[in-house]
Enzyme design. Structure first.
Site, mmCIF file in Angstrom:
data_model
loop_
_atom_site.group_PDB
_atom_site.id
_atom_site.type_symbol
_atom_site.label_atom_id
_atom_site.label_comp_id
_atom_site.label_asym_id
_atom_site.label_seq_id
_atom_site.Cartn_x
_atom_site.Cartn_y
_atom_site.Cartn_z
ATOM 1 N N ILE A 111 12.453 -3.929 -51.633
ATOM 2 C CA ILE A 111 13.014 -2.751 -50.955
ATOM 3 C C ILE A 111 14.254 -3.264 -50.243
ATOM 4 O O ILE A 111 14.175 -4.065 -49.319
ATOM 5 C CB ILE A 111 11.984 -2.051 -50.024
ATOM 6 C CG1 ILE A 111 12.601 -0.860 -49.283
ATOM 7 C CG2 ILE A 111 11.307 -2.999 -49.076
ATOM 8 C CD1 ILE A 111 11.588 0.095 -48.665
ATOM 9 N N TYR A 112 15.405 -2.885 -50.758
ATOM 10 C CA TYR A 112 16.676 -3.434 -50.310
ATOM 11 C C TYR A 112 17.601 -2.304 -49.848
ATOM 12 O O TYR A 112 17.869 -1.361 -50.601
ATOM 13 C CB TYR A 112 17.388 -4.167 -51.457
ATOM 14 C CG TYR A 112 16.831 -5.517 -51.817
ATOM 15 C CD1 TYR A 112 15.742 -6.074 -51.161
ATOM 16 C CD2 TYR A 112 17.406 -6.262 -52.846
ATOM 17 C CE1 TYR A 112 15.246 -7.316 -51.502
ATOM 18 C CE2 TYR A 112 16.911 -7.511 -53.205
ATOM 19 C CZ TYR A 112 15.832 -8.019 -52.528
ATOM 20 O OH TYR A 112 15.345 -9.246 -52.878
ATOM 21 N N GLY A 121 17.219 4.903 -40.548
ATOM 22 C CA GLY A 121 16.131 5.703 -41.100
ATOM 23 C C GLY A 121 16.055 5.705 -42.622
ATOM 24 O O GLY A 121 15.111 6.248 -43.194
ATOM 25 N N GLY A 123 15.598 3.109 -44.571
ATOM 26 C CA GLY A 123 14.489 2.235 -44.979
ATOM 27 C C GLY A 123 13.176 3.001 -44.907
ATOM 28 O O GLY A 123 12.345 2.923 -45.815
ATOM 29 N N ASN A 150 11.230 -13.436 -42.092
ATOM 30 C CA ASN A 150 11.970 -12.171 -42.201
ATOM 31 C C ASN A 150 11.394 -11.218 -41.141
ATOM 32 O O ASN A 150 10.679 -10.249 -41.449
ATOM 33 C CB ASN A 150 11.810 -11.605 -43.623
ATOM 34 C CG ASN A 150 12.731 -10.426 -43.903
ATOM 35 O OD1 ASN A 150 13.318 -9.861 -42.979
ATOM 36 N ND2 ASN A 150 12.839 -10.038 -45.153
ATOM 37 N N TYR A 157 7.225 -3.361 -41.797
ATOM 38 C CA TYR A 157 5.961 -3.136 -42.523
ATOM 39 C C TYR A 157 4.806 -2.883 -41.555
ATOM 40 O O TYR A 157 3.947 -2.037 -41.809
ATOM 41 C CB TYR A 157 5.640 -4.331 -43.423
ATOM 42 C CG TYR A 157 6.626 -4.512 -44.554
ATOM 43 C CD1 TYR A 157 6.954 -3.456 -45.395
ATOM 44 C CD2 TYR A 157 7.232 -5.748 -44.796
ATOM 45 C CE1 TYR A 157 7.865 -3.611 -46.426
ATOM 46 C CE2 TYR A 157 8.141 -5.916 -45.829
ATOM 47 C CZ TYR A 157 8.450 -4.845 -46.642
ATOM 48 O OH TYR A 157 9.347 -4.998 -47.663
HETATM 49 C C1 LIG Z 1 13.488 -3.658 -44.894
HETATM 50 C C2 LIG Z 1 14.553 -2.570 -44.800
HETATM 51 C C3 LIG Z 1 14.585 -1.787 -46.108
HETATM 52 C C4 LIG Z 1 14.203 -1.620 -43.642
HETATM 53 O O1 LIG Z 1 15.254 -0.680 -43.486
HETATM 54 P P1 LIG Z 1 15.731 -0.196 -42.017
HETATM 55 O O2 LIG Z 1 16.855 0.681 -42.160
HETATM 56 O O3 LIG Z 1 15.926 -1.413 -41.208
HETATM 57 O O4 LIG Z 1 14.410 0.548 -41.540
HETATM 58 P P2 LIG Z 1 14.232 1.920 -40.729
HETATM 59 O O5 LIG Z 1 14.750 3.035 -41.542
HETATM 60 O O6 LIG Z 1 12.772 2.008 -40.400
HETATM 61 O O7 LIG Z 1 15.025 1.719 -39.427
HETATM 62 C C5 LIG Z 1 14.630 0.698 -38.544
HETATM 63 C C6 LIG Z 1 15.192 0.849 -37.152
HETATM 64 O O8 LIG Z 1 16.178 1.844 -37.050
HETATM 65 C C7 LIG Z 1 15.772 2.844 -36.101
HETATM 66 N N1 LIG Z 1 16.186 4.156 -36.596
HETATM 67 C C8 LIG Z 1 15.584 4.870 -37.565
HETATM 68 N N2 LIG Z 1 16.266 6.031 -37.732
HETATM 69 C C9 LIG Z 1 17.304 6.015 -36.889
HETATM 70 C C10 LIG Z 1 18.363 6.905 -36.619
HETATM 71 N N3 LIG Z 1 18.486 8.070 -37.270
HETATM 72 N N4 LIG Z 1 19.256 6.565 -35.684
HETATM 73 C C11 LIG Z 1 19.152 5.407 -35.030
HETATM 74 N N5 LIG Z 1 18.177 4.505 -35.233
HETATM 75 C C12 LIG Z 1 17.262 4.813 -36.156
HETATM 76 C C13 LIG Z 1 14.278 2.712 -36.037
HETATM 77 O O9 LIG Z 1 13.760 3.189 -34.809
HETATM 78 C C14 LIG Z 1 14.134 1.221 -36.159
HETATM 79 O O10 LIG Z 1 14.498 0.576 -34.937
HETATM 80 P P3 LIG Z 1 13.855 -0.824 -34.481
HETATM 81 O O11 LIG Z 1 13.936 -1.766 -35.655
HETATM 82 O O12 LIG Z 1 14.713 -1.230 -33.339
HETATM 83 O O13 LIG Z 1 12.439 -0.505 -34.098
HETATM 84 C C15 LIG Z 1 15.948 -3.178 -44.536
HETATM 85 O O14 LIG Z 1 15.944 -3.801 -43.274
HETATM 86 C C16 LIG Z 1 16.413 -4.180 -45.579
HETATM 87 O O15 LIG Z 1 16.796 -3.817 -46.676
HETATM 88 N N6 LIG Z 1 16.457 -5.485 -45.223
HETATM 89 C C17 LIG Z 1 17.048 -6.517 -46.062
HETATM 90 C C18 LIG Z 1 16.268 -6.790 -47.316
HETATM 91 C C19 LIG Z 1 14.855 -7.162 -47.006
HETATM 92 O O16 LIG Z 1 14.593 -8.091 -46.251
HETATM 93 N N7 LIG Z 1 13.927 -6.436 -47.634
HETATM 94 C C20 LIG Z 1 12.510 -6.673 -47.482
HETATM 95 C C21 LIG Z 1 12.128 -7.832 -48.313
HETATM 96 S S1 LIG Z 1 10.401 -8.024 -48.319
#
Ligand SMILES: CC(C)(COP(=O)(O)OP(=O)(O)OC[C@H]1O[C@@H](n2cnc3c(N)ncnc32)[C@H](O)[C@@H]1OP(=O)(O)O)[C@@H](O)C(=O)NCCC(=O)NCCS
Length: 189
Positions: A111-112, A121, A123, A150, A157
């Site tokens: 999940i990237y 949001g 992710g 990570n 998760y």
């Molecule tokens: C894992 C991944 C997909 C998660 O995506 P993400 O955008 O970080 O996840 P979310 O959509 O849940 O957002 C997370 C944060 O944004 C905040 N958020 C969500 N919607 C929001 C919005 N509309 N406005 C502001 N902040 C927001 C959440 O509260 C959360 O905050 P926190 O981390 O401080 O608690 C992403 O980080 C990623 O691709 N990482 C790199 C690749 C990787 O490591 N993948 C997993 C391999 S196993």
């Protein structure tokens, strides 16, 4: 935040490679040897490898786009390219770390989300879709492997209810890293 996913076809290989290399490099370059990273990127995200994965009928890739998927394309950001993707493995496409009955589970292999789009949001949107797709297949859990260092993904998760059920070694170049194996029970969702 408006976005949508598209199930990938062989026409999406270049887009998948681009998002993969960009996201993997941005996420892991600072914590890995340059040579190990280079070797990993060249093999894990080569055209041949992604094409083979796309041709596996038990693997599915979903590209994420911002905007709306309307028919006339007015609000669609497809022309700007995808901002992320996830990959689900079903049945025998799953990795060997799941020792239970594979007809009962789905592996979330990747999940990237591109760095500039994280923490908005998107992710959450992708993992909700992965859960919905797995539930529609009548599977009872989703599992995955994530690097023990990570931290933000581990938190992501955990927030989504995944719990640890084991660990395995992930080899990146000459480096042997520990991945946590996590699973999410879908039976009560
Ligand atoms: C894992 C991944 C997909 C998660 O995506 P993400 O955008 O970080 O996840 P979310 O959509 O849940 O957002 C997370 C944060 O944004 C905040 N958020 C969500 N919607 C929001 C919005 N509309 N406005 C502001 N902040 C927001 C959440 O509260 C959360 O905050 P926190 O981390 O401080 O608690 C992403 O980080 C990623 O691709 N990482 C790199 C690749 C990787 O490591 N993948 C997993 C391999 S196993």
């Amino acid at each position: 935040m408006k976005c949508f996913i598209n199930k990938c076809t062989l026409n999406d290989i270049d887009k998948l490679i681009k998002v993969s290399i960009k996201t993997f490099s941005d996420t892991f370059s600072s914590s890995n040897e340059l040579e190990n990273m280079k070797n990993y990127l060249e093999t894990a995200f080569s055209k041949e490898k992604i094409e083979k994965e796309l041709k596996n009928q038990n693997s599915s890739f979903y590209l994420l786009y911002s905007g709306t998927d309307d028919d006339d394309g007015v609000n669609s950001n497809q022309s700007e390219g995808p901002i992320g993707y996830f990959k689900l493995n079903d049945l025998d496409a799953q990795g060997s770390d799941n020792h239970e009955d594979t007809s009962n589970s789905v592996e979330l292999e990747r999940i990237y989300l591109m760095k500039e789009h994280q923490k908005k949001g998107y992710g959450q949107f992708m993992i909700d879709k992965a859960i919905e797709i797995s539930k529609n297949k009548q599977r009872s859990y989703i599992w995955l492997g994530v690097w023990e260092k990570n931290y933000s993904s581990l938190e992501f998760y955990k927030r989504n209810g995944f719990i640890k059920f084991g660990s395995h070694t992930f080899i990146i170049g000459e480096d042997h890293q520990i991945d946590h194996l996590l699973k999410l029970d879908l039976t009560n969702k």
